[in-house]
Design an enzyme around this catalytic site. Sequence first.
Site, PDB file in Angstrom:
ATOM      1  N   ASN A   9      40.508  50.045  19.505  1.00 49.83           N
ATOM      2  CA  ASN A   9      40.024  51.138  20.354  1.00 49.83           C
ATOM      3  C   ASN A   9      40.282  50.717  21.792  1.00 49.83           C
ATOM      4  OD1 ASN A   9      38.694  53.099  21.761  1.00 49.83           O
ATOM      5  ND2 ASN A   9      36.638  52.553  21.040  1.00 49.83           N
ATOM      6  N   TRP A  10      41.301  51.327  22.382  1.00 46.97           N
ATOM      7  CA  TRP A  10      41.662  50.928  23.746  1.00 46.97           C
ATOM      8  C   TRP A  10      40.737  51.538  24.801  1.00 46.97           C
ATOM      9  CZ3 TRP A  10      47.783  51.211  24.118  1.00 46.97           C
ATOM     10  CH2 TRP A  10      48.310  50.110  23.430  1.00 46.97           C
ATOM     11  N   LYS A  11      39.899  52.493  24.374  1.00 46.87           N
ATOM     12  CA  LYS A  11      39.001  53.147  25.340  1.00 46.87           C
ATOM     13  C   LYS A  11      39.846  53.698  26.498  1.00 46.87           C
ATOM     14  CE  LYS A  11      35.420  50.169  23.581  1.00 46.87           C
ATOM     15  NZ  LYS A  11      34.139  49.498  23.770  1.00 46.87           N
ATOM     16  N   HIS A  95      31.707  57.473  18.822  1.00 46.12           N
ATOM     17  CA  HIS A  95      31.569  56.144  19.424  1.00 46.12           C
ATOM     18  C   HIS A  95      30.319  56.111  20.313  1.00 46.12           C
ATOM     19  CE1 HIS A  95      32.346  52.619  21.867  1.00 46.12           C
ATOM     20  NE2 HIS A  95      33.110  52.215  20.864  1.00 46.12           N
ATOM     21  N   GLU A  97      29.829  54.946  23.140  1.00 41.43           N
ATOM     22  CA  GLU A  97      30.047  55.311  24.560  1.00 41.43           C
ATOM     23  C   GLU A  97      30.061  56.822  24.735  1.00 41.43           C
ATOM     24  OE1 GLU A  97      33.483  52.811  25.046  1.00 41.43           O
ATOM     25  OE2 GLU A  97      32.155  51.074  24.855  1.00 41.43           O
ATOM     26  N   GLU A 167      28.862  49.649  14.649  1.00 43.95           N
ATOM     27  CA  GLU A 167      29.003  49.041  15.967  1.00 43.95           C
ATOM     28  C   GLU A 167      27.630  48.933  16.632  1.00 43.95           C
ATOM     29  OE1 GLU A 167      33.343  49.417  17.423  1.00 43.95           O
ATOM     30  OE2 GLU A 167      32.128  50.948  18.380  1.00 43.95           O
ATOM     31  N   GLY A 173      31.221  44.908  24.070  1.00 46.52           N
ATOM     32  CA  GLY A 173      31.637  44.491  25.406  1.00 46.52           C
ATOM     33  C   GLY A 173      30.725  43.445  26.023  1.00 46.52           C
ATOM     34  N   SER A 213      32.497  43.029  20.070  1.00 50.33           N
ATOM     35  CA  SER A 213      32.946  41.695  20.480  1.00 50.33           C
ATOM     36  C   SER A 213      33.676  40.931  19.372  1.00 50.33           C
ATOM     37  CB  SER A 213      31.771  40.878  21.032  1.00 50.33           C
ATOM     38  OG  SER A 213      31.229  41.513  22.177  1.00 50.33           O
ATOM     39  N   GLY A 234      37.590  46.429  20.571  1.00 50.32           N
ATOM     40  CA  GLY A 234      37.749  46.987  21.912  1.00 50.32           C
ATOM     41  C   GLY A 234      38.533  46.025  22.798  1.00 50.32           C
ATOM     42  N   GLY A 235      37.816  45.295  23.656  1.00 51.70           N
ATOM     43  CA  GLY A 235      38.440  44.435  24.666  1.00 51.70           C
ATOM     44  C   GLY A 235      39.560  43.539  24.155  1.00 51.70           C
TER      45      GLY A 235
HETATM   46  P1  13P Z   1      34.407  45.301  22.221  1.00 57.30           P
HETATM   47  O1  13P Z   1      35.302  44.722  21.158  1.00 57.30           O
HETATM   48  O2  13P Z   1      35.031  45.275  23.590  1.00 57.30           O
HETATM   49  O3  13P Z   1      33.040  44.751  22.158  1.00 57.30           O
HETATM   50  O4  13P Z   1      34.274  46.872  21.874  1.00 57.30           O
HETATM   51  C1  13P Z   1      33.911  47.256  20.601  1.00 57.30           C
HETATM   52  C2  13P Z   1      34.076  48.722  20.488  1.00 57.30           C
HETATM   53  O5  13P Z   1      33.367  49.484  21.101  1.00 57.30           O
HETATM   54  C3  13P Z   1      35.167  49.219  19.635  1.00 57.30           C
HETATM   55  O6  13P Z   1      35.053  50.586  19.431  1.00 57.30           O
END
Ligand code: 13P
Length: 249
Positions: A9-11, A95, A97, A167, A173, A213, A234-235
Site C-alpha cells: 500500500n503506497w498510500k 483502510h 487512514e 491492521e 507507521g 510496520s 506500507g512504508g
Molecule cells: P506501515 O507498514 O507503514 O506501518 O503501514 C501499514 C499500512 O497501513 C498498510 O496498509
Amino acid sequence: MRKKVIAANWKMNKTSDETRDFFHNFLPLVEGHDRDEIVVCPPYTSVDAALACSKGSNVAIGVQNVHWKAEGAYTGEISAPMLLCLGVKHVIIGHSERRQYFGETDDTVNLRLKTALEAGLTPICCVGEVLEEREAGLTDDVLRRQCVRAFHAISSKKAAKLVVAYEPVWAIGTGKTATPELAAEAHAVIRREAAEVFGEEFAANLRILYGGSVKPDNASSLMAQEEIDGALVGGASLDPKSLAAIVKY
Ligand code: 13P
C-alpha cells in the site's frame, strides 16, 4: 493451503516517474517468484505507469479505494467500471487512514465491499483496533463489529474473492509491530466471525493479511504463523529492495 498475498500500500507516495523507477528495480528482484501473490497499490495517478511496467510479470496492480456508484456527480471519486477498464484487479477498502481522516464508516466500507465484489475485483478489506480500544480490552469486540458490518448482506458466493487485512492502528507507521502471536489471535477472531457469516469452509479458505510496520526483519516470524496469510505493507513497500526482501521472507 492458502496462498499468501504480499500487498504493497503506497498510500500517497510516488509520482508516475518514481513508479517506473520502482518497477525497473523491483521486477528483476522478484522474477519467477510464484510462492505468493504480489500486489502493488499505487495512488491512482500512477496506476497507468504501474500497469504498463508490470505487464506480463508476476505482480498485480491494485488501488486504494473505490466508490460504490458506477458513475455520477461524486467529485474526486473513482468507480469500479473505471478500474476494470484500466485492468486493475485489487482494491484496498476501509483502510484506517480513510476511517480516521476521511469519514469512512463501517457502512461505507460495506457499500464499497459489495461493489468491489460485484465487479469481480479482489477487495482487501481492512479492520483493526486503535490503541485505546486495545488497552480497554475491546479488540475482539471491535474486530467483530467491523467484520459483521463490512460483510453485511453479502453472500458467501459473492464474497469468494474477499481478502481481509488485520491492521492494528497503533502499529501503522509507528515501528511497533504486533507480535506474531498477538496478530495470530486477532486473525483467529476475524476468521471465527467470517465463519459465522459465511460458513466454516469459506472461513477456512479466507486469506487474512497482517499490516502494521511489516519490515524485512520481522516478515518471516509473522509469516510463520499459520493464521497469517500475507502482509499489507506500507512504508517498507516504497523501496524495491525492502519490498522484495519481504516477498522473499
Ligand atoms: P506501515 O507498514 O507503514 O506501518 O503501514 C501499514 C499500512 O497501513 C498498510 O496498509
